[in-house]
Write an enzyme that holds these catalytic residues in place. Structure first.
Site, PDB file in Angstrom:
ATOM      1  N   GLU A 514      14.453 -26.688  -8.235  1.00 55.30           N
ATOM      2  CA  GLU A 514      15.254 -27.409  -7.238  1.00 55.30           C
ATOM      3  C   GLU A 514      16.297 -26.423  -6.705  1.00 55.30           C
ATOM      4  O   GLU A 514      17.272 -26.110  -7.371  1.00 55.30           O
ATOM      5  CB  GLU A 514      15.918 -28.638  -7.864  1.00 55.30           C
ATOM      6  CG  GLU A 514      14.941 -29.703  -8.339  1.00 55.30           C
ATOM      7  CD  GLU A 514      14.300 -30.478  -7.200  1.00 55.30           C
ATOM      8  OE1 GLU A 514      14.717 -30.292  -6.040  1.00 55.30           O
ATOM      9  OE2 GLU A 514      13.376 -31.270  -7.467  1.00 55.30           O
ATOM     10  N   ILE A 515      16.078 -25.949  -5.490  1.00 54.57           N
ATOM     11  CA  ILE A 515      16.824 -24.811  -4.946  1.00 54.57           C
ATOM     12  C   ILE A 515      18.137 -25.269  -4.303  1.00 54.57           C
ATOM     13  O   ILE A 515      18.140 -26.180  -3.483  1.00 54.57           O
ATOM     14  CB  ILE A 515      15.977 -24.070  -3.899  1.00 54.57           C
ATOM     15  CG1 ILE A 515      14.681 -23.556  -4.532  1.00 54.57           C
ATOM     16  CG2 ILE A 515      16.760 -22.929  -3.264  1.00 54.57           C
ATOM     17  CD1 ILE A 515      13.654 -23.068  -3.525  1.00 54.57           C
TER      18      ILE A 515
END
Length: 813
Positions: A514-515
Site C-alpha cells: 500500500e504505497i
C-alpha cells in the site's frame, strides 16, 4: 475502497454519429498504410500523407464522449495504434496503443469540436484496419458535495466488523486502533454518526486536496526535465502511454524483453498488456523461477501502475550488478494495469475529488454492469446512470476465501465481490499467469497506507505453517520502504484478494504493497518518485524505497531456498510438465439477507513446463503441497498458562480526559506476566462498567512505557485488549476516563482482570504430489512419475524420460 462523485450521465435516446458529419461510405471506414513506422501515434498530429498513417476528420455533434475503435481489417493481424486530436490546437484528446489492431480511444468532447482521428501502423503485416467512431451525448448530473477523510476508531475486532458493515469507502490506511475512511457526502456522515463509532477528521476538504495535488503535478512536470526514475518520467501516464512504452521496451531489446497480451480482453474490449523480462526471453519453459509484479487492480490507484512500469524499465535496462545477477536467474512478468477499463475512466475524467457517485476520477472497480439494477445498466463505463457504483472490485473476486467477511455483497458496494469467484476477466487473466507459469513470487501494488500486507486476510484462517518465513521476507522488504509489515487482517478483514488465492493455492509467496499515506494518486513527485527511489519525504528515505524492496523480492525468487527444485536428465527437445489439479473451498458464502450458504468448491489446475536442452536440468517450481492443506502455524505449549490476575480499582475517579496520551491523567494498575513453568500464548486485559453511555479507554504498556495493545471503543460498557505471545515482564494497565454521562455521579469501572491462554499448537495436513510427465518431440508420453517436493528442497527424478525410469521409479518424498 468506494469511489463516488458529481456526475455525467448518458442522455436518453442516444444516437451514434458516424465517421463523418453525414453517413459515411463503407470504404471511408477502411484505413490504409503501405508500410509500418515506429512512432507514438498519440504524440503529435501528423500531416496528411505521412508514411504509415491514415486519418479521418470528424465533428462532434454533441457535448459528450467520442469513442473511436480499430478492428482488424482483413485476414491478417497487425499492430495499429489510434489517437484522437483536437484539430484547432493539435492537443491529444484520446489514444490507444495496445499490441494488436484492437484499439479503443475514448474521451470527452464538446459540440462543434473539430477532431482528427489518426491511425498509425506500428508493425505487423496488416495494411488495413477498420475504423468506427461514435459520439455519445451526455447530460451533467449530480450536485457537488464536500468529501472528507476521517479516522474511525476501531480498537477491537468488533469495531472493524461494524465499520465494514457500514459499506463506507474504507482506505487501506489504518492500524490496530483505527482506519481512515472517505465520507463523500452528508449521507455518509449520517451513516457513520448513527453507527456509534467514534472518529476524528483528517482532511476536511478532499476536493481542495485533489486540486492542490493536480496543480503540484503540473508544476513539477513543467519545471523538472527528468526525474531520477529509470524512465525519467515526471507525470502520471495515460493508458496509451503504458501500452506504447511496454512495446517499445520489447522492440529495443527483443532478446530480453517480450511484450504480450493477456488471455482475455476486458468488459469494454480492451487488451491487457504485459511484459516479460529474462535472458533469452523467448524460451519461457527454461525452468527459472517466475517473479510477478502488478498494479492497478483499483482504477484510481495510479501510483501502483507507475511503480510497476518503472520496475520494468529498471530490469530492461540492466540496472546495477545486483539487478543483472537476479534477472539472469529469474523470469519477470510485469502487468502495470490489471484493470485498464477502470483506469481509463479514472485517468481521463474531469478532476473533482468529491467522491460522489459521479466522480469518475475516483472510480475504484472495473466496468462490469450486469449486476446493477436493470435501469442502471445502460450507458458506457465513463458515463452512465449508475456512475462509479457499477462494477466489481477485482481484488475481492479471487477465489481465496471468497464469500466471507471483508467484501461487499451489494452491486454498488466499493468492495463488491462479484457474482462468483473469478467472474471477471481481470482476475481470470492473473489466474492464468499464476496457474500456468508456477509463479514463485508475487507483489500486487495498491494505494494507500504505507503497509506491506501478507496472508491471511482473515484472522480466523490462522497463519500458514510458513508464517516465520513469510513474515521474515515481508519484514525485510518493509525495512527498505519504511512500511508497516502486518498480516492483511491486521488492517481489516478482506476476502477474495489476489495473494489470499495465489499463496494458499500455489505456494508462491504473495504480498500487497500500500504505497504512500497521502491518498490514491497524490503528488507524483512524492507518491511515485520519492516512494520508488527512497528519497524524502517517503518513509523509505535513505533505505532504498520500493526499488530496493522489489529487488529483495527478485533476489528471493532467484534463491533456491525460497522455492522447490526438480533436477534430472532429459533428451534435447523433450517436454516436461508438472501438473496438479485440486479443489479448494471458499468461505461459507454470506448472503445479502444475512444468511450463509455452503462454501463453493473451486477447481484449480497448477502447472509448469520445461523444455530440455539436453542432459542435466534444473527446474524451479513451487512446493507440491499447497499451503491451504499443509497446516497452520503455532507452537506447542511448554507449560500451563498463567493464572488470571484481578485488577484492583484505585480509589476515586480520575478527571475526564479526551487527549490521552498527551494528557497523562489516568489510573494505572501494574501486573506481571510470566512465572516459573508457565507458557502464555496470549493475554486479554478486560474491564467493564455499568452504562454504555459511559466511555472508559484501556491501554496496556510494557516496562519501557510503550503501548503494546489497547482498546478504546465507544458505545459499549467494556473494553478488552489482547496481546499475542507476550514476553515475560512488567506491564501496566492504563484506564482513561474518556467520557461520563454525569460527571457529578461517575460510572466507575468495576471489574477488571488479566486472563492468560495457552498457545495454539500447529496443525499439519496431507502432502500433495505433482504429476510429472515427459513427452518426446512427437508428443508421445515417454515418462511419468509423482513428485513430492517442499520449499527449499531439491528432488532428483533421474532419467525421467526413459521407459525404464518410468517403470522403476520410486515415489519420492
Amino acid at each position: 475502497m468506494r469511489s463516488r462523485s458529481t456526475a455525467i450521465a448518458v442522455a436518453a435516446g442516444l444516437v451514434l454519429a458516424g465517421v463523418a458529419a453525414s453517413p459515411a461510405a463503407a470504404q471511408d471506414r477502411v484505413l490504409r498504410a503501405d508500410r509500418s513506422v515506429v512512432r507514438a501515434c498519440h504524440e503529435a498530429l501528423l500531416p496528411p500523407g505521412t508514411a504509415g498513417v491514415d486519418r479521418r476528420e470528424v465533428t462532434s455533434g454533441v457535448d459528450g464522449l467520442i469513442q473511436a475503435r480499430l478492428t482488424p481489417g482483413g485476414g491478417s493481424e497487425g499492430d495499429w495504434d489510434l489517437a484522437v486530436f483536437d484539430k484547432a490546437g493539435g492537443k491529444v484528446v484520446a489514444g490507444s496503443a495496445a499490441l494488436r489492431s484492437r484499439e479503443l480511444a475514448e474521451s470527452f468532447v464538446t459540440k462543434g469540436q473539430r477532431l482528427v482521428v489518426q491511425a498509425c501502423r506500428y508493425g505487423g503485416p496488416a495494411r488495413t484496419v477498420t475504423l468506427g467512431v461514435d459520439f455519445l451525448a451526455l447530460t451533467p448530473q449530480g450536485t457537488p458535495t464536500r468529501a472528507e477523510v476521517v479516522r474511525v476508531d476501531t480498537p477491537e475486532r468488533a469495531d472493524k466488523d461494524k465499520l465494514l458493515g457500514l459499506d463506507l469507502d474504507l482506505t487501506e490506511k489504518g492500524d490496530a486502533t483505527g482506519v481512515e475512511v472517505v465520507l463523500a457526502d452528508d449521507a455518509d456522515r449520517k451513516t457513520l454518526r448513527d453507527s456509534g463509532l467514534t472518529y476524528t477528521t483528517v482532511d476536511a476538504d478532499l476536493s481542495r486536496t485533489s486540486r492542490d495535488a493536480a496543480a503540484r503535478d503540473r508544476s513539477y512536470a513543467t519545471t523538472v526535465a527528468a526525474s531520477g526514475l529509470p524512465s525519467g518520467r515526471t507525470s502520471y501516464r495515460h493508458l496509451y502511454d503504458y501500452e506504447y512504452e511496454l512495446k517499445e521496451l520489447a522492440r529495443r531489446d527483443p532478446r530480453r524483453v517480450k511484450a504480450f497480451t493477456l488471455a482475455e480482453p476486458t468488459v469494454e474490449g480492451r487488451d491487457v498488456v504485459a511484459v516479460e523480462i529474462a535472458e533469452n526471453v523467448g524460451n519461457a519453459a527454461d525452468g527459472k523461477a517466475v517473479n510477478l509484479l502488478m498494479g492497478v487492480h483499483h482504477a484510481r490507484e495510479w501510483p501502483a501502475g507507475e511503480h510497476a512500469i518503472e520496475w520494468a524499465y529498471e530490469l530492461a535496462r540492466g540496472g546495477d550488478q545486483a539487478v543483472r545477477s537476479s534477472v539472469r536467474g529469474t523470469r519477470n512478468v510485469i502487468v502495470p494495469i490489471v484493470n485498464p477499463d477502470g483506469f481509463a475512466v479514472s485517468r481521463e475524467a474531469e478532476p473533482k475529488g468529491d467522491f460522489t457517485r459521479f466522480d469518475y476520477e475516483m472510480k475504484r472497480k472495473n466496468c462490469r454492469a450486469a449486476d446493477s439494477p436493470p435501469e442502471l445498466r445502460t450507458g458506457i463505463c465513463k458515463a452512465n446512470p449508475g456512475g462509479t457504483a457499477r462494477g466489481t472490485d477485482p481484488n475481492r473476486n479471487y477465489a481465496g476465501f471468497w464469500g466471507g467477511n471483508g467484501a461487499g455483497l451489494a452491486w454498488n458496494s466499493e468492495t463488491f465481490r462479484g457474482p462468483a469467484p473469478f467472474s471477471e476477466p481481470e482476475t481470470r487473466n492473473i489466474r492464468a499467469i499464476v496457474s500456468g507459469r508456477a509463479v514463485t513470487n508475487l507483489i500486487t501494488l495498491h494505494t494507500y497506507g504505507n503497509l506491506l500486507l501478507r496472508p491471511p486476510g482473515v484472522a480466523d484462517v490462522r497463519p500458514p505453517l510458513e508464517e516465520p518465513v513469510v513474515k521474515a521476507l515481508a519484514d525485510k522488504m518493509a525495512s527498505r520502504n519504511g512500511y508497516r509489515s502486518i498480516p492483511s487482517w491486521g488492517l481489516y478483514d478482506t476476502t477474495g484478494t489476489t495473494e489470499d488465492w495465489s499463496y494458499w493455492a500455489t505456494g508462491g509467496f504473495g504480498f500487497t504493497f500500500e504505497i504512500n499515506t497521502a491518498g490514491f494518486h497524490p503528488a507524483y513527485e512524492n507518491a511515485v518518485v520519492a516512494e520508488y527511489l527512497g528519497t524524502a519525504p517517503a518513509a523509505g528515505a535513505g533505505k532504498g524505497g520500493n526499488r530496493a524492496a522489489f529487488l529483495d523480492m527478485l533476489t528471493n525468487a532467484a534463491d533456491p531456498a525460497a522455492h522447490a527444485t526438480i533436477v534430472g536428465t532429459a533428451p534435447k527437445g523433450h517436454k516436461l510438465q508438472v501438473r496438479k489439479t485440486f479443489r479448494t473451498p471458499t468461505s461459507p458464502v454470506r448472503q445479502p439477507d444475512g444468511t450463509t450458504t455452503a462454501p463453493i468448491q473451486i477447481t484449480d489446475t497448477v502447472e509448469s513446463d520445461y523444455t530440455s536442452t539436453g542432459g542435466r536440468f534444473t527446474w524451479a517450481v513451487n512446493p507440491s503441497t499447497r499451503p491451504y492443506v499443509a497446516g497452520r502455524y503455532g507452537r506447542k505449549p511448554q507449560g500451563p498458562p498463567q493464572a488470571a490476575i484481578a485488577l484492583a480499582n484505585p480509589p476515586g475517579v480520575p478527571a475526564e480526559n479526551k487527549q490521552y496520551p498527551t494528557n497523562a491523567v489516568a489510573e494505572r494498575i501494574p501486573f506481571t506476566v510470566g512465572g516459573q513453568g508457565v507458557d502464555n500464548g496470549r493475554f486479554d486485559v478486560s474491564v467493564s462498567w455499568t452504562s454504555t453511555a459511559t466511555d472508559w479507554d484501556l491501554y496496556v504498556l510494557d516496562a519501557a512505557g510503550a503501548v503494546v495493545t489497547q482498546s478504546a471503543s465507544g458505545g459499549s460498557n467494556s473494553e478488552r485488549a489482547t496481546l499475542l505471545d507476550p514476553p515475560p515482564g512488567e506491564y501496566t494497565a492504563v484506564l482513561v476516563n474518556y467520557d461520563q454521562v454525569d460527571p457529578a455521579s461517575p460510572d466507575d469501572w468495576a471489574a477488571g482482570k488479566v486472563e492468560f491462554f495457552s498457545p495454539l499448537p500447529p496443525t499439519y495436513g496431507v502432502s500433495e504430489a505433482y504429476v510429472l510427465t515427459c513427452t518426446d518431440r512427437h508428443g508421445r508420453l515417454v515418462g511419468l512419475t509423482d513428485v513430492f517436493v517442499d520449499r527449499g528442497q531439491t528432488v532428483d527424478v533421474g532419467a525421467v524420460c526413459s521407459d525404464s525410469a518410468r517403470n522403476g521409479k520410486q515415489r519420492r518424498r
